[in-house]
Design a protein around this motif. Structure first.
Motif, PDB file in Angstrom:
ATOM      1  N   PRO A 155       0.803  -1.229   0.000  1.00  0.00           N
ATOM      2  CA  PRO A 155       0.000   0.000   0.000  1.00  0.00           C
ATOM      3  C   PRO A 155       0.836   1.279   0.000  1.00  0.00           C
ATOM      4  O   PRO A 155       0.318   2.351  -0.320  1.00  0.00           O
ATOM      5  CB  PRO A 155      -0.816  -0.123   1.296  1.00  0.00           C
ATOM      6  CG  PRO A 155      -0.057  -1.093   2.152  1.00  0.00           C
ATOM      7  CD  PRO A 155       0.587  -2.055   1.200  1.00  0.00           C
ATOM      8  N   TRP A 156       2.108   1.183   0.299  1.00  0.00           N
ATOM      9  CA  TRP A 156       3.009   2.347   0.297  1.00  0.00           C
ATOM     10  C   TRP A 156       3.492   2.710  -1.104  1.00  0.00           C
ATOM     11  O   TRP A 156       4.048   3.806  -1.306  1.00  0.00           O
ATOM     12  CB  TRP A 156       4.240   2.037   1.165  1.00  0.00           C
ATOM     13  CG  TRP A 156       4.912   0.739   0.789  1.00  0.00           C
ATOM     14  CD1 TRP A 156       4.651  -0.498   1.320  1.00  0.00           C
ATOM     15  CD2 TRP A 156       5.931   0.537  -0.200  1.00  0.00           C
ATOM     16  NE1 TRP A 156       5.440  -1.460   0.726  1.00  0.00           N
ATOM     17  CE2 TRP A 156       6.240  -0.849  -0.219  1.00  0.00           C
ATOM     18  CE3 TRP A 156       6.613   1.379  -1.059  1.00  0.00           C
ATOM     19  CZ2 TRP A 156       7.192  -1.404  -1.072  1.00  0.00           C
ATOM     20  CZ3 TRP A 156       7.575   0.844  -1.915  1.00  0.00           C
ATOM     21  CH2 TRP A 156       7.850  -0.528  -1.919  1.00  0.00           C
ATOM     22  N   LEU A 157       3.290   1.820  -2.076  1.00  0.00           N
ATOM     23  CA  LEU A 157       3.957   1.968  -3.366  1.00  0.00           C
ATOM     24  C   LEU A 157       3.439   3.158  -4.171  1.00  0.00           C
ATOM     25  O   LEU A 157       4.233   3.895  -4.786  1.00  0.00           O
ATOM     26  CB  LEU A 157       3.821   0.677  -4.171  1.00  0.00           C
ATOM     27  CG  LEU A 157       4.598   0.605  -5.475  1.00  0.00           C
ATOM     28  CD1 LEU A 157       6.086   0.867  -5.260  1.00  0.00           C
ATOM     29  CD2 LEU A 157       4.394  -0.767  -6.134  1.00  0.00           C
ATOM     30  N   ASP A 158       2.141   3.382  -4.205  1.00  0.00           N
ATOM     31  CA  ASP A 158       1.605   4.521  -4.951  1.00  0.00           C
ATOM     32  C   ASP A 158       2.150   5.834  -4.390  1.00  0.00           C
ATOM     33  O   ASP A 158       2.471   6.764  -5.147  1.00  0.00           O
ATOM     34  CB  ASP A 158       0.070   4.531  -4.920  1.00  0.00           C
ATOM     35  CG  ASP A 158      -0.529   3.425  -5.779  1.00  0.00           C
ATOM     36  OD1 ASP A 158       0.088   3.059  -6.800  1.00  0.00           O
ATOM     37  OD2 ASP A 158      -1.620   2.931  -5.424  1.00  0.00           O
ATOM     38  N   TYR A 159       2.241   5.916  -3.077  1.00  0.00           N
ATOM     39  CA  TYR A 159       2.815   7.109  -2.451  1.00  0.00           C
ATOM     40  C   TYR A 159       4.277   7.271  -2.842  1.00  0.00           C
ATOM     41  O   TYR A 159       4.731   8.385  -3.151  1.00  0.00           O
ATOM     42  CB  TYR A 159       2.684   7.018  -0.931  1.00  0.00           C
ATOM     43  CG  TYR A 159       3.386   8.132  -0.191  1.00  0.00           C
ATOM     44  CD1 TYR A 159       2.786   9.387  -0.076  1.00  0.00           C
ATOM     45  CD2 TYR A 159       4.647   7.937   0.378  1.00  0.00           C
ATOM     46  CE1 TYR A 159       3.427  10.424   0.591  1.00  0.00           C
ATOM     47  CE2 TYR A 159       5.292   8.962   1.044  1.00  0.00           C
ATOM     48  CZ  TYR A 159       4.682  10.200   1.143  1.00  0.00           C
ATOM     49  OH  TYR A 159       5.325  11.224   1.801  1.00  0.00           O
ATOM     50  N   ALA A 160       5.012   6.172  -2.845  1.00  0.00           N
ATOM     51  CA  ALA A 160       6.436   6.237  -3.201  1.00  0.00           C
ATOM     52  C   ALA A 160       6.612   6.730  -4.636  1.00  0.00           C
ATOM     53  O   ALA A 160       7.462   7.596  -4.906  1.00  0.00           O
ATOM     54  CB  ALA A 160       7.083   4.867  -3.028  1.00  0.00           C
ATOM     55  N   PHE A 161       5.823   6.201  -5.561  1.00  0.00           N
ATOM     56  CA  PHE A 161       5.905   6.658  -6.948  1.00  0.00           C
ATOM     57  C   PHE A 161       5.573   8.150  -7.049  1.00  0.00           C
ATOM     58  O   PHE A 161       6.207   8.895  -7.803  1.00  0.00           O
ATOM     59  CB  PHE A 161       4.955   5.856  -7.839  1.00  0.00           C
ATOM     60  CG  PHE A 161       5.480   4.511  -8.240  1.00  0.00           C
ATOM     61  CD1 PHE A 161       6.756   4.377  -8.770  1.00  0.00           C
ATOM     62  CD2 PHE A 161       4.701   3.375  -8.104  1.00  0.00           C
ATOM     63  CE1 PHE A 161       7.245   3.132  -9.162  1.00  0.00           C
ATOM     64  CE2 PHE A 161       5.178   2.129  -8.496  1.00  0.00           C
ATOM     65  CZ  PHE A 161       6.455   2.003  -9.016  1.00  0.00           C
ATOM     66  N   HIS A 162       4.575   8.584  -6.315  1.00  0.00           N
ATOM     67  CA  HIS A 162       4.179  10.003  -6.333  1.00  0.00           C
ATOM     68  C   HIS A 162       5.329  10.876  -5.839  1.00  0.00           C
ATOM     69  O   HIS A 162       5.630  11.923  -6.434  1.00  0.00           O
ATOM     70  CB  HIS A 162       2.947  10.208  -5.464  1.00  0.00           C
ATOM     71  CG  HIS A 162       2.442  11.620  -5.464  1.00  0.00           C
ATOM     72  ND1 HIS A 162       2.946  12.595  -4.631  1.00  0.00           N
ATOM     73  CD2 HIS A 162       1.490  12.230  -6.212  1.00  0.00           C
ATOM     74  CE1 HIS A 162       2.331  13.733  -4.857  1.00  0.00           C
ATOM     75  NE2 HIS A 162       1.441  13.544  -5.814  1.00  0.00           N
ATOM     76  N   GLN A 163       5.975  10.479  -4.768  1.00  0.00           N
ATOM     77  CA  GLN A 163       7.078  11.272  -4.227  1.00  0.00           C
ATOM     78  C   GLN A 163       8.271  11.307  -5.180  1.00  0.00           C
ATOM     79  O   GLN A 163       8.914  12.344  -5.350  1.00  0.00           O
ATOM     80  CB  GLN A 163       7.512  10.701  -2.865  1.00  0.00           C
ATOM     81  CG  GLN A 163       6.456  10.820  -1.768  1.00  0.00           C
ATOM     82  CD  GLN A 163       6.073  12.264  -1.491  1.00  0.00           C
ATOM     83  OE1 GLN A 163       5.043  12.757  -1.971  1.00  0.00           O
ATOM     84  NE2 GLN A 163       6.905  12.946  -0.728  1.00  0.00           N
ATOM     85  N   ILE A 164       8.561  10.188  -5.815  1.00  0.00           N
ATOM     86  CA  ILE A 164       9.692  10.135  -6.741  1.00  0.00           C
ATOM     87  C   ILE A 164       9.438  11.005  -7.966  1.00  0.00           C
ATOM     88  O   ILE A 164      10.330  11.737  -8.422  1.00  0.00           O
ATOM     89  CB  ILE A 164       9.967   8.675  -7.161  1.00  0.00           C
ATOM     90  CG1 ILE A 164      10.482   7.863  -5.968  1.00  0.00           C
ATOM     91  CG2 ILE A 164      10.989   8.621  -8.303  1.00  0.00           C
ATOM     92  CD1 ILE A 164      10.550   6.365  -6.226  1.00  0.00           C
ATOM     93  N   TYR A 165       8.227  10.959  -8.486  1.00  0.00           N
ATOM     94  CA  TYR A 165       7.945  11.668  -9.746  1.00  0.00           C
ATOM     95  C   TYR A 165       7.568  13.130  -9.522  1.00  0.00           C
ATOM     96  O   TYR A 165       8.148  14.035 -10.128  1.00  0.00           O
ATOM     97  CB  TYR A 165       6.815  10.963 -10.494  1.00  0.00           C
ATOM     98  CG  TYR A 165       6.547  11.550 -11.866  1.00  0.00           C
ATOM     99  CD1 TYR A 165       7.267  11.122 -12.972  1.00  0.00           C
ATOM    100  CD2 TYR A 165       5.594  12.547 -12.057  1.00  0.00           C
ATOM    101  CE1 TYR A 165       7.046  11.652 -14.232  1.00  0.00           C
ATOM    102  CE2 TYR A 165       5.365  13.101 -13.305  1.00  0.00           C
ATOM    103  CZ  TYR A 165       6.087  12.647 -14.392  1.00  0.00           C
ATOM    104  OH  TYR A 165       5.875  13.196 -15.626  1.00  0.00           O
TER     105      TYR A 165
END
Length: 267
Positions: A155-165
């Motif tokens: 569940p953390w992955l969408d947030y991680a992608f958002h922060q990276i991009y």
């Protein structure tokens, strides 16, 4: 050429950047490596030939493209009209049964990905009388696939992608925020983006520079490159040639300023 942009509905907006279309286009530019994915529907006639590396698809009526390490090239003998779904970084996993890493740098039709349901939506899109009706058909299909394929693990992955991009956060900062082990983080990001986190950051950085220069029709690239984190001109040119197979001077010519797949932000 007629370019139209359409916003997704609020339920799809976290995953879909936009729908966009070109009308009666005689020459399609190459698609450079990026961080998201494009799902093309050619609704008047199929594309004659789409090439990536040595893989060629002929007479494609639809194709999903998730370029990471190579360019996709179109060849056609007559004007094409299409509508495309632009998936955000990391979002494709919520719509496809196949892992994103298996879709990277390959060509898949909607029939390949979704079987009979994919073939049905393709026929409906091709028979629709307007962009509004095509988008309605596509959105209904995407909503159904989101309900079927939504990934609840990580569940953390969408947030991680958002922060990276969108935030250009460092990988260390994202790992600290998500409290995920480094190796596990690297493995999950690669599985769901197609490349390692560090390589993904390289794509995002070069993509941002090229998008800005093409949209603003600028040939002087050094200031933009430095502002996006490149150390010097040689550093930028090396990365640029890696992703485009051209030098910046050769690439930033009138033809590419006139025809490219980068769109300004939707209002």
């Amino acid at each position: 050429m007629k370019l139209c942009d359409f916003k997704p509905n609020p339920l799809l907006a976290p995953y879909i950047n936009r729908y966009w279309s070109w009308q009666d286009e005689c020459h399609l530019p190459d698609i450079l490596p990026g961080s998201g994915a494009e799902l093309f529907f050619y609704y008047q006639q199929p594309a004659n030939k789409i090439t990536v590396d040595s893989h060629i698809v002929k007479q494609a009526s639809s194709v999903l493209i998730a370029p990471r390490t190579t360019r996709f090239q179109f060849q056609q003998h007559s004007p094409l009209s299409f509508i495309s779904v632009r998936f955000k970084i990391g979002a494709l996993r919520h719509f496809c049964p196949m892992p994103t890493i298996e879709l990277t740098d390959k060509l898949y039709s909607v029939q390949d990905l979704w079987g009979n349901k994919g073939e049905q939506v393709l026929h409906q899109v091709c028979a629709a009388p307007s962009h509004a009706s095509r988008i309605d058909i596509i959105e209904q299909f995407l909503m159904s696939q989101l309900a079927i394929n939504f990934k609840h693990e990580h569940p953390w992955l969408d947030y991680a992608f958002h922060q990276i991009y969108y935030r250009q956060s460092t990988l260390d900062a994202v790992i600290d925020e998500t409290h995920i082990g480094v190796r596990h983080f690297q493995r999950v990001v690669k599985q769901n983006s197609g490349v390692s986190p560090k390589y993904l950051q390289r794509i995002i950085k070069i993509q941002a520079v090229i998008r800005y220069l093409l949209l603003h029709k600028k040939t002087q690239y050094l200031d933009c490159a430095l502002s996006h984190g490149y150390y010097d001109q040689s550093h930028f040119i090396k990365d640029f040639k890696h992703f485009t197979e051209q030098t910046p001077t050769d690439y930033f010519q009138d033809a590419n300023f006139m025809s490219h797949f980068y769109n300004p932000p939707l209002r």
